[in-house]
Design a protein around this motif. Structure first.
Motif, PDB file in Angstrom:
ATOM      1  N   GLU A  79       5.956 -24.349  17.637  1.00 35.61           N
ATOM      2  CA  GLU A  79       5.115 -25.402  18.218  1.00 35.61           C
ATOM      3  C   GLU A  79       3.723 -24.867  18.563  1.00 35.61           C
ATOM      4  O   GLU A  79       2.716 -25.557  18.351  1.00 35.61           O
ATOM      5  CB  GLU A  79       5.784 -25.964  19.469  1.00 35.61           C
ATOM      6  CG  GLU A  79       7.039 -26.775  19.179  1.00 35.61           C
ATOM      7  CD  GLU A  79       7.839 -27.085  20.426  1.00 35.61           C
ATOM      8  OE1 GLU A  79       8.637 -28.055  20.391  1.00 35.61           O
ATOM      9  OE2 GLU A  79       7.690 -26.363  21.444  1.00 35.61           O
ATOM     10  N   ARG A  80       3.666 -23.657  19.060  1.00 33.62           N
ATOM     11  CA  ARG A  80       2.362 -23.064  19.375  1.00 33.62           C
ATOM     12  C   ARG A  80       1.543 -22.833  18.117  1.00 33.62           C
ATOM     13  O   ARG A  80       0.329 -23.064  18.097  1.00 33.62           O
ATOM     14  CB  ARG A  80       2.554 -21.744  20.143  1.00 33.62           C
ATOM     15  CG  ARG A  80       3.214 -21.910  21.492  1.00 33.62           C
ATOM     16  CD  ARG A  80       2.962 -20.727  22.404  1.00 33.62           C
ATOM     17  NE  ARG A  80       3.429 -19.466  21.882  1.00 33.62           N
ATOM     18  CZ  ARG A  80       4.562 -18.869  22.246  1.00 33.62           C
ATOM     19  NH1 ARG A  80       5.359 -19.450  23.133  1.00 33.62           N
ATOM     20  NH2 ARG A  80       4.903 -17.700  21.741  1.00 33.62           N
ATOM     21  N   LEU A  81       2.205 -22.382  17.064  1.00 33.95           N
ATOM     22  CA  LEU A  81       1.496 -22.163  15.804  1.00 33.95           C
ATOM     23  C   LEU A  81       0.998 -23.481  15.228  1.00 33.95           C
ATOM     24  O   LEU A  81      -0.122 -23.563  14.709  1.00 33.95           O
ATOM     25  CB  LEU A  81       2.399 -21.448  14.801  1.00 33.95           C
ATOM     26  CG  LEU A  81       1.788 -21.164  13.423  1.00 33.95           C
ATOM     27  CD1 LEU A  81       0.519 -20.318  13.550  1.00 33.95           C
ATOM     28  CD2 LEU A  81       2.798 -20.481  12.514  1.00 33.95           C
ATOM     29  N   ALA A  82       1.795 -24.533  15.326  1.00 38.25           N
ATOM     30  CA  ALA A  82       1.373 -25.843  14.822  1.00 38.25           C
ATOM     31  C   ALA A  82       0.139 -26.341  15.577  1.00 38.25           C
ATOM     32  O   ALA A  82      -0.790 -26.908  14.975  1.00 38.25           O
ATOM     33  CB  ALA A  82       2.518 -26.848  14.948  1.00 38.25           C
ATOM     34  N   LEU A  83       0.101 -26.134  16.898  1.00 39.09           N
ATOM     35  CA  LEU A  83      -1.072 -26.527  17.679  1.00 39.09           C
ATOM     36  C   LEU A  83      -2.280 -25.698  17.277  1.00 39.09           C
ATOM     37  O   LEU A  83      -3.387 -26.240  17.118  1.00 39.09           O
ATOM     38  CB  LEU A  83      -0.785 -26.355  19.170  1.00 39.09           C
ATOM     39  CG  LEU A  83      -1.941 -26.658  20.128  1.00 39.09           C
ATOM     40  CD1 LEU A  83      -2.446 -28.085  19.951  1.00 39.09           C
ATOM     41  CD2 LEU A  83      -1.532 -26.406  21.571  1.00 39.09           C
ATOM     42  N   ARG A  84      -2.074 -24.411  17.084  1.00 38.68           N
ATOM     43  CA  ARG A  84      -3.178 -23.542  16.654  1.00 38.68           C
ATOM     44  C   ARG A  84      -3.741 -24.019  15.320  1.00 38.68           C
ATOM     45  O   ARG A  84      -4.957 -24.074  15.120  1.00 38.68           O
ATOM     46  CB  ARG A  84      -2.681 -22.100  16.539  1.00 38.68           C
ATOM     47  CG  ARG A  84      -3.703 -21.126  15.940  1.00 38.68           C
ATOM     48  CD  ARG A  84      -3.114 -19.722  15.816  1.00 38.68           C
ATOM     49  NE  ARG A  84      -3.999 -18.856  15.051  1.00 38.68           N
ATOM     50  CZ  ARG A  84      -5.040 -18.214  15.578  1.00 38.68           C
ATOM     51  NH1 ARG A  84      -5.346 -18.360  16.850  1.00 38.68           N
ATOM     52  NH2 ARG A  84      -5.799 -17.443  14.816  1.00 38.68           N
ATOM     53  N   GLN A  85      -2.870 -24.368  14.390  1.00 37.74           N
ATOM     54  CA  GLN A  85      -3.328 -24.827  13.075  1.00 37.74           C
ATOM     55  C   GLN A  85      -4.093 -26.140  13.188  1.00 37.74           C
ATOM     56  O   GLN A  85      -5.090 -26.346  12.485  1.00 37.74           O
ATOM     57  CB  GLN A  85      -2.120 -24.960  12.144  1.00 37.74           C
ATOM     58  CG  GLN A  85      -1.523 -23.608  11.755  1.00 37.74           C
ATOM     59  CD  GLN A  85      -0.203 -23.729  11.015  1.00 37.74           C
ATOM     60  OE1 GLN A  85       0.535 -24.708  11.186  1.00 37.74           O
ATOM     61  NE2 GLN A  85       0.120 -22.741  10.186  1.00 37.74           N
ATOM     62  N   ALA A  86      -3.668 -27.019  14.086  1.00 41.59           N
ATOM     63  CA  ALA A  86      -4.372 -28.295  14.277  1.00 41.59           C
ATOM     64  C   ALA A  86      -5.756 -28.065  14.883  1.00 41.59           C
ATOM     65  O   ALA A  86      -6.734 -28.717  14.491  1.00 41.59           O
ATOM     66  CB  ALA A  86      -3.547 -29.207  15.166  1.00 41.59           C
TER      67      ALA A  86
END
Length: 427
Positions: A79-86
């Motif tokens: 989830e943290r990586l997905a937010l970073r990518q966004a």
């Protein structure tokens, strides 16, 4: 770990925020550290990400629906990586979301930065082996390291109520002091006030009480790293620390930088964790193939001392020490969490672990005045002719850190700044 680097770390990636593309910025698009801020019009804390000279309001950009950093820190690594990518997608050149993100951008100089999160508990470790050796040599020349040092990560529980964000000042502490020649102690302001060059480790995902964190999963529980200065009163410490360790000598102030650099941003700067030949292998709960392969993190660190007269003259201060986290630390980030929880201790989102003083093996790399001046015996001469054995009123200490490697974009931690004020009884 060991997964390939994602495109948010590409060195060719540029942002439409032009200040984020400068080669010397701490906050390029490859970094994206998290922190909290508020404005003069609204004192409620908001979650932001540093980009160049700006901070991106994540809620206003439509990326999250709340302003609770500790809630955000509980997210899973995926989830943290997905937010970073966004966040990266919206900030990169050519993004279709530029208008939305630009409306959520504020100059860092126009906001008030706070502690990165609400800190519930704080523990300070002692993982700088060169610091432990040099300080031990001053008191135990024949046996500087205690027998347990290479077996167990040494630490103690600190005081949360006196944590301060970078840019704050604090009063010189009062306490009991007993000199060797005195027959009894006296209460007085500390005359041997010191800084400590440290990193802070912020816990993200919690563990349940009674459930140790396995070394293989430990870094999944880390949200990010910050700069940390655990101010110390050496004369108070010398009198009080036996038999239970630091107390008033450490509890009066500690300074934390406002930005948490995530473990995702630090991936390009990992390196093997290697014990010196002949040292014991860690016990199994502190050892794993992955920790050996890339448990260390290559972070360059420096200490600046700016005296009051320097500040009055517009002098930025002198760099008095430079060190490196990977070279200084005897234990890794993952090992600290595994050890802290092995007895069943519950770690919670926002808990802070200090590394302890991260000195290198030479005098130019010492991370405290205690080492730089050999306990006050050899004063430090500054560029303007002033001398210091320990810190004086009006002195400011600034800690900085950055990561750089060929073929990778340089990232930084910002700064951790604090100023010494007179003791309250002297103010």
């Amino acid at each position: 770990m060991n997964e390939p680097l994602d495109d948010t770390l590409s060195p060719e990636l540029l942002s439409w925020v032009t200040s984020a593309n400068k080669p010397d910025t701490d906050f390029p698009i490859q970094n994206l550290p998290f922190g909290r801020f508020h404005t003069s019009e609204d004192s409620a804390w908001r979650i932001g990400v540093a980009i160049g000279q700006y901070v991106l309001d994540l809620r206003k950009a439509g990326l999250i629906g709340h302003g609770d950093m500790n809630r955000l820190m509980q997210a899973t690594p995926a989830e943290r990586l997905a937010l970073r990518q966004a966040i990266s997608a919206g900030l990169r050149q050519g993004s279709a979301q530029r208008d939305l993100f630009e409306a959520a951008l504020l100059p860092q100089t126009a906001v008030t930065l706070g502690l990165p999160c609400e800190v519930g508990d704080y523990s300070d470790f002692y993982i700088g082996i060169h610091h432990a050796t040099e300080v031990g040599r001053q008191f135990r020349p024949d046996s500087p390291l205690l027998p347990n040092y290479k077996w167990v990560p040494i630490g103690y529980h600190g005081r949360v109520s006196t944590l301060q964000v970078s840019g704050s000042s604090f009063h010189r502490p009062m306490g009991q002091v007993k000199t060797p020649e005195a027959s009894e102690p006296v209460l007085q302001p500390s005359a041997r006030l010191d800084f400590e060059l440290e990193l802070g480790i912020f816990v993200g995902q919690p563990n349940r009480m009674g459930m140790p964190i396995p070394i293989e999963q430990a870094e999944q529980h880390v949200f990010g790293l910050t700069l940390f200065n655990d101010w110390s009163a050496r004369d108070l410490q010398a009198w009080e620390y036996q038999p239970l360790g630091p107390f008033l000598a450490k509890s009066f102030a500690s300074t934390v930088s406002p930005w948490m650099v995530t473990m995702d941003a630090l991936k390009p700067f990992r390196r093997p964790f290697v014990r010196p030949e002949g040292d014991p292998d860690p016990l199994p709960y502190l050892d794993s193939a992955d920790n050996r392969a890339q448990g260390a993190i290559d972070i360059e660190m420096e200490v600046v001392l700016q005296t009051a007269s320097m500040a009055q003259q517009g002098h930025a201060g002198d760099v008095i020490a430079r060190s490196n986290f990977a070279q200084a630390a005897y234990w890794t980030v993952g090992q600290l969490l595994a050890h802290h929880s092995v007895n069943g201790c519950a770690l919670r989102p926002g808990d802070l672990l200090g590394s302890g003083t991260l000195s290198g093996p030479t005098k130019e790399q010492y991370g405290s005045m205690l080492e730089l001046t050999t306990g006050g015996k050899h004063p430090l001469t500054l560029s303007n002719g002033e001398t210091r054995t320990f810190l004086e009123n009006g002195d400011t200490i600034i800690l900085r850190a950055y990561c750089q490697r060929e073929g990778v974009r340089r990232i930084g931690f910002g700064e951790c700044r604090g100023t010494v004020l007179p003791a309250l009884s002297q103010a």
